[in-house]
Scaffold this motif. Structure first.
Motif, PDB file in Angstrom:
ATOM      1  N   ALA A 113       0.753  -1.254   0.147  1.00  0.00           N
ATOM      2  CA  ALA A 113      -0.073   0.080  -0.077  1.00  0.00           C
ATOM      3  C   ALA A 113       0.805   1.297  -0.048  1.00  0.00           C
ATOM      4  O   ALA A 113       0.775   2.176  -0.617  1.00  0.00           O
ATOM      5  N   GLU A 114       1.835   1.192   0.667  1.00  0.00           N
ATOM      6  CA  GLU A 114       2.925   2.231   0.940  1.00  0.00           C
ATOM      7  C   GLU A 114       3.524   2.626  -0.601  1.00  0.00           C
ATOM      8  O   GLU A 114       3.945   3.709  -1.023  1.00  0.00           O
ATOM      9  N   LEU A 115       3.664   1.626  -1.311  1.00  0.00           N
ATOM     10  CA  LEU A 115       4.449   1.720  -2.511  1.00  0.00           C
ATOM     11  C   LEU A 115       3.543   1.835  -3.701  1.00  0.00           C
ATOM     12  O   LEU A 115       3.718   1.934  -4.782  1.00  0.00           O
ATOM     13  N   ASP A 116       2.113   2.222  -3.392  1.00  0.00           N
ATOM     14  CA  ASP A 116       0.960   2.128  -4.371  1.00  0.00           C
ATOM     15  C   ASP A 116       0.734   1.143  -5.191  1.00  0.00           C
ATOM     16  O   ASP A 116       0.464   1.295  -6.308  1.00  0.00           O
ATOM     17  N   LEU A 117       1.032  -0.125  -4.735  1.00  0.00           N
ATOM     18  CA  LEU A 117       0.934  -1.199  -5.578  1.00  0.00           C
ATOM     19  C   LEU A 117      -0.389  -2.027  -5.501  1.00  0.00           C
ATOM     20  O   LEU A 117      -0.733  -2.936  -6.040  1.00  0.00           O
ATOM     21  N   ILE A 118      -1.357  -1.304  -4.536  1.00  0.00           N
ATOM     22  CA  ILE A 118      -2.570  -2.089  -4.231  1.00  0.00           C
ATOM     23  C   ILE A 118      -3.716  -0.965  -4.757  1.00  0.00           C
ATOM     24  O   ILE A 118      -3.515   0.363  -4.176  1.00  0.00           O
ATOM     25  N   SER A 119      -4.533  -1.406  -5.520  1.00  0.00           N
ATOM     26  CA  SER A 119      -5.440  -0.559  -6.137  1.00  0.00           C
ATOM     27  C   SER A 119      -6.812  -0.356  -5.034  1.00  0.00           C
ATOM     28  O   SER A 119      -7.377  -1.593  -5.026  1.00  0.00           O
ATOM     29  N   ARG A 120      -7.018   0.528  -4.506  1.00  0.00           N
ATOM     30  CA  ARG A 120      -7.886   0.480  -3.389  1.00  0.00           C
ATOM     31  C   ARG A 120      -9.119   0.669  -4.043  1.00  0.00           C
ATOM     32  O   ARG A 120      -9.554   1.504  -4.953  1.00  0.00           O
ATOM     33  N   GLY A 121     -10.272   0.000  -3.571  1.00  0.00           N
ATOM     34  CA  GLY A 121     -11.717   0.122  -4.246  1.00  0.00           C
ATOM     35  C   GLY A 121     -11.532  -0.629  -5.674  1.00  0.00           C
ATOM     36  O   GLY A 121     -12.681  -0.380  -6.126  1.00  0.00           O
ATOM     37  N   ALA A 122     -10.823  -1.421  -6.006  1.00  0.00           N
ATOM     38  CA  ALA A 122     -10.658  -1.929  -7.558  1.00  0.00           C
ATOM     39  C   ALA A 122     -10.745  -3.458  -7.515  1.00  0.00           C
ATOM     40  O   ALA A 122     -10.301  -4.012  -8.260  1.00  0.00           O
ATOM     41  N   GLY A 123     -11.458  -4.023  -6.353  1.00  0.00           N
ATOM     42  CA  GLY A 123     -11.506  -5.557  -6.267  1.00  0.00           C
ATOM     43  C   GLY A 123     -10.219  -6.063  -5.705  1.00  0.00           C
ATOM     44  O   GLY A 123     -10.191  -7.241  -5.566  1.00  0.00           O
ATOM     45  N   PHE A 124      -9.311  -5.205  -5.235  1.00  0.00           N
ATOM     46  CA  PHE A 124      -8.115  -5.513  -4.550  1.00  0.00           C
ATOM     47  C   PHE A 124      -8.015  -5.431  -2.998  1.00  0.00           C
ATOM     48  O   PHE A 124      -9.129  -4.602  -2.412  1.00  0.00           O
ATOM     49  N   ALA A 125      -7.263  -6.277  -2.496  1.00  0.00           N
ATOM     50  CA  ALA A 125      -7.167  -5.945  -0.881  1.00  0.00           C
ATOM     51  C   ALA A 125      -6.845  -4.512  -0.593  1.00  0.00           C
ATOM     52  O   ALA A 125      -6.056  -3.944  -1.246  1.00  0.00           O
ATOM     53  N   SER A 126      -7.392  -3.899   0.337  1.00  0.00           N
ATOM     54  CA  SER A 126      -7.117  -2.499   0.825  1.00  0.00           C
ATOM     55  C   SER A 126      -6.414  -2.415   2.213  1.00  0.00           C
ATOM     56  O   SER A 126      -7.103  -2.982   3.116  1.00  0.00           O
ATOM     57  N   VAL A 127      -5.513  -1.832   2.426  1.00  0.00           N
ATOM     58  CA  VAL A 127      -4.930  -1.721   3.551  1.00  0.00           C
ATOM     59  C   VAL A 127      -4.730  -0.164   3.760  1.00  0.00           C
ATOM     60  O   VAL A 127      -4.096   0.415   2.994  1.00  0.00           O
ATOM     61  N   THR A 128      -5.100   0.285   4.876  1.00  0.00           N
ATOM     62  CA  THR A 128      -5.346   1.732   5.064  1.00  0.00           C
ATOM     63  C   THR A 128      -4.887   2.029   6.433  1.00  0.00           C
ATOM     64  O   THR A 128      -4.732   3.059   6.868  1.00  0.00           O
ATOM     65  N   GLU A 129      -4.334   1.367   7.292  1.00  0.00           N
ATOM     66  CA  GLU A 129      -3.922   1.546   8.537  1.00  0.00           C
ATOM     67  C   GLU A 129      -2.462   2.394   8.381  1.00  0.00           C
ATOM     68  O   GLU A 129      -1.687   2.183   7.558  1.00  0.00           O
ATOM     69  N   PRO A 130      -2.477   3.273   9.366  1.00  0.00           N
ATOM     70  CA  PRO A 130      -1.151   4.071   9.583  1.00  0.00           C
ATOM     71  C   PRO A 130      -0.164   2.904  10.052  1.00  0.00           C
ATOM     72  O   PRO A 130      -0.438   1.999  10.542  1.00  0.00           O
ATOM     73  N   ARG A 131       1.092   3.242   9.698  1.00  0.00           N
ATOM     74  CA  ARG A 131       2.524   2.483   9.991  1.00  0.00           C
ATOM     75  C   ARG A 131       2.198   1.596  11.412  1.00  0.00           C
ATOM     76  O   ARG A 131       2.442   0.579  11.576  1.00  0.00           O
ATOM     77  N   ASN A 132       2.003   2.676  12.462  1.00  0.00           N
ATOM     78  CA  ASN A 132       2.117   1.884  14.040  1.00  0.00           C
ATOM     79  C   ASN A 132       0.734   1.039  14.042  1.00  0.00           C
ATOM     80  O   ASN A 132       0.868   0.493  15.106  1.00  0.00           O
ATOM     81  N   TRP A 133      -0.267   1.007  13.307  1.00  0.00           N
ATOM     82  CA  TRP A 133      -1.231   0.260  13.723  1.00  0.00           C
ATOM     83  C   TRP A 133      -1.529  -1.040  13.040  1.00  0.00           C
ATOM     84  O   TRP A 133      -2.279  -1.932  13.007  1.00  0.00           O
ATOM     85  N   ILE A 134      -0.489  -1.227  11.773  1.00  0.00           N
ATOM     86  CA  ILE A 134      -0.666  -2.412  11.112  1.00  0.00           C
ATOM     87  C   ILE A 134      -0.178  -3.578  11.976  1.00  0.00           C
ATOM     88  O   ILE A 134       0.751  -3.736  12.730  1.00  0.00           O
ATOM     89  N   GLY A 135      -1.251  -4.323  11.773  1.00  0.00           N
ATOM     90  CA  GLY A 135      -1.158  -5.883  12.404  1.00  0.00           C
ATOM     91  C   GLY A 135      -1.520  -5.702  14.198  1.00  0.00           C
ATOM     92  O   GLY A 135      -1.617  -6.904  14.539  1.00  0.00           O
ATOM     93  N   THR A 136      -2.014  -4.610  14.551  1.00  0.00           N
ATOM     94  CA  THR A 136      -2.316  -4.687  15.808  1.00  0.00           C
ATOM     95  C   THR A 136      -3.640  -5.057  16.163  1.00  0.00           C
ATOM     96  O   THR A 136      -4.428  -5.321  15.360  1.00  0.00           O
ATOM     97  N   ARG A 137      -3.662  -5.767  17.449  1.00  0.00           N
ATOM     98  CA  ARG A 137      -4.922  -6.316  17.811  1.00  0.00           C
ATOM     99  C   ARG A 137      -5.601  -5.396  19.057  1.00  0.00           C
ATOM    100  O   ARG A 137      -6.522  -5.903  19.593  1.00  0.00           O
ATOM    101  N   LEU A 138      -4.910  -4.277  19.328  1.00  0.00           N
ATOM    102  CA  LEU A 138      -5.508  -3.577  20.306  1.00  0.00           C
ATOM    103  C   LEU A 138      -6.531  -2.673  19.400  1.00  0.00           C
ATOM    104  O   LEU A 138      -6.725  -2.441  18.537  1.00  0.00           O
ATOM    105  N   VAL A 139      -7.280  -1.953  20.497  1.00  0.00           N
ATOM    106  CA  VAL A 139      -8.100  -0.947  20.292  1.00  0.00           C
ATOM    107  C   VAL A 139      -7.372   0.242  19.400  1.00  0.00           C
ATOM    108  O   VAL A 139      -6.253   0.763  20.371  1.00  0.00           O
TER     109      VAL A 139
END
Length: 225
Positions: A51-77
């Protein structure tokens, strides 16, 4: 990455995601170098890199990752902590005190890496937050940016907490009862925020799951609150 970066830039970019440079790579290819570095990396981190490299097309049938860097993979609120820049240390102190409750705060002035576009990271945090707290220190209501953040949170319908720390809430959230600072410490305020989130149906279940995933972590106590 092989088209956009040199080797040292690849290392710096991957370091933002907690990935160390690979060991000896028997090739002079940046493609091979990057592939070795990314071997075994978790899927959510790989999607964040894409997503950071703009290799994922958001909203076009592809996976979309929009978390900021420090929330990627977090299980916390995920709690967005809205504040003005002069009070970033107060926001950071509150963030540190919330972590033991399973609450991961986003403080823009701390969580955005210098090489990442700051406005995009803020937008990602706003889109993926579970709850929002406005730290109403003097000058908060006059800030163009904080007022936009408040409006975004109200529009999304997430749990919004107004924390009165020298200034009364204004605008859309002025009708809500604010959490008062009084003479309480950051630890005491964090405990009340935990209580508010645990009582709200929008965040209660996620907070319960977040606490179940917690591991002990150190707190910083060098910032006055």
């Amino acid at each position: 990455m092989q088209r956009r970066f040199g080797y040292s830039e690849i290392d710096a970019f991957l370091a933002e995601f907690g990935i160390s440079p690979p060991g000896n790579v028997s090739s002079n290819s940046k493609w091979v170098y990057s592939k070795v570095a990314l071997s075994g990396v978790a899927e959510d981190v790989l999607l964040g890199i894409a997503a950071e490299l703009d290799l994922i097309s958001r909203g076009a049938g592809f996976a979309s990752v929009t978390e900021p860097r420090n929330w990627i993979g977090t299980r916390l609120v995920r709690l967005f902590i809205s504040h003005i820049s002069k009070d970033k240390l107060k926001a950071t102190r509150l963030k540190d005190c919330l972590l033991p409750y399973g609450i991961s705060g986003f403080v823009a002035h701390e969580d955005i890496h210098p090489t990442l576009e700051w406005q995009s990271e803020i937008e990602r945090a706003l889109h993926t937050m579970d709850a929002f707290i406005a730290v109403h220190t003097p000058g908060f209501s006059a800030s163009f940016w904080t007022q936009q953040e408040v409006g975004f949170a109200v529009g999304r319908g997430v749990k919004v907490i107004s924390f009165k720390m020298g200034e009364d809430p204004t605008g859309f959230i002025s009708k809500q009862q604010a959490l008062a600072r009084r003479d309480r410490s950051a630890e005491e305020i964090a405990k009340e925020i935990d209580q508010l989130l645990s009582e709200d149906p929008r965040t209660a279940e996620r907070l319960k799951q977040a606490k179940a995933s917690l591991a002990p972590s150190p707190q910083r106590d060098d910032i006055p609150f």
